[in-house]
Write an enzyme that holds these catalytic residues in place. Structure first.
Site, PDB file in Angstrom:
ATOM      1  N   ASN A  91      91.557  64.363  73.750  1.00  0.00           N
ATOM      2  CA  ASN A  91      90.053  64.213  74.390  1.00  0.00           C
ATOM      3  C   ASN A  91      89.686  64.225  73.353  1.00  0.00           C
ATOM      4  O   ASN A  91      87.548  63.766  73.912  1.00  0.00           O
ATOM      5  CB  ASN A  91      90.129  66.607  74.196  1.00  0.00           C
ATOM      6  N   TYR A 156      82.781  51.700  74.926  1.00  0.00           N
ATOM      7  CA  TYR A 156      82.726  52.771  75.840  1.00  0.00           C
ATOM      8  C   TYR A 156      83.897  52.777  77.354  1.00  0.00           C
ATOM      9  O   TYR A 156      84.676  53.426  77.387  1.00  0.00           O
ATOM     10  CB  TYR A 156      81.850  53.779  76.111  1.00  0.00           C
TER      11      TYR A 156
HETATM   12  N1  LIG Z   1      80.640  65.255  78.681  1.00  0.00           N
HETATM   13  C1  LIG Z   1      80.578  64.325  79.250  1.00  0.00           C
HETATM   14  O1  LIG Z   1      80.093  63.892  80.176  1.00  0.00           O
HETATM   15  C2  LIG Z   1      82.161  63.175  79.330  1.00  0.00           C
HETATM   16  C3  LIG Z   1      82.974  62.735  80.548  1.00  0.00           C
HETATM   17  C4  LIG Z   1      83.884  61.921  80.314  1.00  0.00           C
HETATM   18  C5  LIG Z   1      84.633  61.791  79.175  1.00  0.00           C
HETATM   19  N2  LIG Z   1      84.125  62.441  78.333  1.00  0.00           N
HETATM   20  C6  LIG Z   1      85.578  62.480  77.196  1.00  0.00           C
HETATM   21  O2  LIG Z   1      85.837  63.365  77.251  1.00  0.00           O
HETATM   22  C7  LIG Z   1      85.649  64.177  75.261  1.00  0.00           C
HETATM   23  C8  LIG Z   1      85.577  65.222  74.688  1.00  0.00           C
HETATM   24  O3  LIG Z   1      83.643  65.021  75.171  1.00  0.00           O
HETATM   25  P1  LIG Z   1      82.640  66.114  74.632  1.00  0.00           P
HETATM   26  O4  LIG Z   1      82.542  65.613  76.070  1.00  0.00           O
HETATM   27  O5  LIG Z   1      83.442  67.549  74.562  1.00  0.00           O
HETATM   28  O6  LIG Z   1      81.546  65.513  73.751  1.00  0.00           O
HETATM   29  P2  LIG Z   1      81.632  66.188  72.250  1.00  0.00           P
HETATM   30  O7  LIG Z   1      80.595  64.987  71.213  1.00  0.00           O
HETATM   31  O8  LIG Z   1      80.624  67.972  72.636  1.00  0.00           O
HETATM   32  O9  LIG Z   1      82.566  66.585  71.663  1.00  0.00           O
HETATM   33  C9  LIG Z   1      83.524  65.806  70.675  1.00  0.00           C
HETATM   34  C10 LIG Z   1      84.390  66.533  70.145  1.00  0.00           C
HETATM   35  O10 LIG Z   1      85.058  65.306  69.231  1.00  0.00           O
HETATM   36  C11 LIG Z   1      84.669  65.235  68.029  1.00  0.00           C
HETATM   37  N3  LIG Z   1      84.577  64.019  66.955  1.00  0.00           N
HETATM   38  C12 LIG Z   1      84.439  62.820  67.213  1.00  0.00           C
HETATM   39  N4  LIG Z   1      85.508  61.797  66.347  1.00  0.00           N
HETATM   40  C13 LIG Z   1      86.170  62.280  65.785  1.00  0.00           C
HETATM   41  C14 LIG Z   1      87.392  62.316  65.149  1.00  0.00           C
HETATM   42  N5  LIG Z   1      86.689  61.196  64.627  1.00  0.00           N
HETATM   43  N6  LIG Z   1      88.107  63.049  64.933  1.00  0.00           N
HETATM   44  C15 LIG Z   1      88.212  63.901  65.221  1.00  0.00           C
HETATM   45  N7  LIG Z   1      87.268  64.695  66.357  1.00  0.00           N
HETATM   46  C16 LIG Z   1      85.996  64.120  66.261  1.00  0.00           C
HETATM   47  C17 LIG Z   1      83.684  66.189  67.579  1.00  0.00           C
HETATM   48  O11 LIG Z   1      83.361  66.856  66.240  1.00  0.00           O
HETATM   49  C18 LIG Z   1      83.543  66.712  69.078  1.00  0.00           C
HETATM   50  O12 LIG Z   1      83.571  68.402  68.256  1.00  0.00           O
HETATM   51  C19 LIG Z   1      85.506  62.711  75.171  1.00  0.00           C
HETATM   52  O13 LIG Z   1      86.655  61.492  74.506  1.00  0.00           O
HETATM   53  C20 LIG Z   1      84.819  62.311  76.145  1.00  0.00           C
HETATM   54  O14 LIG Z   1      84.284  60.413  76.043  1.00  0.00           O
HETATM   55  C21 LIG Z   1      82.944  62.980  78.073  1.00  0.00           C
END
Ligand SMILES: NC(=O)c1ccc[n+]([C@@H]2O[C@H](COP(=O)([O-])OP(=O)(O)OC[C@H]3O[C@@H](n4cnc5c(N)ncnc54)[C@H](O)[C@@H]3O)[C@@H](O)[C@H]2O)c1
Length: 257
Positions: A91, A156
């Site tokens: 994730n 991305y």
């Molecule tokens: N929220 C959205 O709109 C959305 C939509 C599509 C996909 N996503 C995907 O969902 C996933 C989670 O995103 P989110 O929305 O919870 O974002 P978020 O930024 O709230 O959480 C992401 C987490 O990943 C951690 N992280 C970042 N780099 C890291 C690394 N090198 N090693 C370990 N941890 C790391 C961060 O510290 C954070 O806690 C991501 O892959 C994102 O691309 C999110």
């Protein structure tokens, strides 16, 4: 009995946002969870909150998903704490902006390292654990951005498309090898977590910024983390035992346009 009683899930990026939500929902349905994040304190905080409700259900570690050594240490710790790993939720990720003309090589490489390379490396290192604890499920968090493009998200878009196809390749390898290990990808649209703050800011911030952002979505509202969590819960459970090499869009209809 919960929907995922007895499951042992390793969740990256669980300090906040979607990863923290998945951890809570899986623990509520009976799973043990091991939460990792480059923000180690945040991962510990998510685990502590879960353990208050379900004593002993959650472990945590600081883990940068771009580090092979940290993957090895975290997987070993998780398997020790939970008695194995049968569910891998890749994730952790970052969202970045840049077009073919403005993107820097540094930002491009950083995005691929965190959003794609880490999943290849981590899943490869997790395979022995998953094979030891079959049936297993690999759940890769991609995005609708892996299916539809934006002119200012070249790194991305490319990363999330790669995660989509990587999930299928892993699935086919497992099926042909006779492993009872499924691999699927999840593709959320804009979901209410800190990652979309810059997008809301682009539209003027606050309610107005959110309103502008959701205009692109037929459903005309953001997804909530739980909307994605229900899909992850299904994929982690044996209810999805015949589902592999598939993609799950949690997108309010955006990719149909
Ligand atoms: N929220 C959205 O709109 C959305 C939509 C599509 C996909 N996503 C995907 O969902 C996933 C989670 O995103 P989110 O929305 O919870 O974002 P978020 O930024 O709230 O959480 C992401 C987490 O990943 C951690 N992280 C970042 N780099 C890291 C690394 N090198 N090693 C370990 N941890 C790391 C961060 O510290 C954070 O806690 C991501 O892959 C994102 O691309 C999110």
């Amino acid at each position: 009995m919960g929907r995922v009683s007895g499951k042992k899930a390793f969740i990256t990026g669980g300090a906040q946002g979607l990863g923290a939500c998945f951890a809570r929902m899986l623990a509520d349905e009976g799973a043990k969870v091991f939460i990792t994040d480059v923000n180690g304190d945040g991962a510990e905080a998510t685990a502590a909150e879960i353990n208050e409700k379900h004593p002993g259900a959650a472990g945590a570690a600081r883990h940068d998903v771009t580090s092979r050594d940290e993957w090895k240490t975290a997987l070993e710790a998780a398997a020790g704490a939970m008695g194995g790993v049968d569910t891998l939720i890749n994730n952790a990720g970052i969202g970045t902006f840049g077009s073919i003309e403005t993107e820097t090589e540094e930002n491009w490489r950083r995005t691929q390292a965190i959003d794609v390379d880490s999943i290849f490396m981590g899943t490869q290192l997790a395979m022995p654990y998953l094979k030891d604890s079959q049936p297993g499920s690999i759940i890769n968090i991609s995005s609708v951005a892996g299916m539809i493009a934006d002119g200012n998200m070249i790194a991305y878009n490319t990363a999330k498309a790669a995660v989509w196809m990587m999930s299928k390749s892993i699935a086919l390898h497992c099926a042909r090898s006779g492993y009872d290990i499924r691999s699927n990808s999840v593709h959320p649209v804009f979901t209410r977590t800190p990652i979309i703050d810059p997008l809301i800011a682009l539209g003027g911030g606050g309610d107005e910024g959110e309103k502008r952002l959701v205009q692109q979505i037929p459903w005309k509202r953001l997804a909530e983390p739980e909307d994605v969590g229900y899909c992850v819960l299904y994929l982690a459970s044996d209810e999805s035992r015949y589902i592999t090499a598939s993609e799950f869009k949690i997108d309010g209809g955006i990719t149909a346009q």
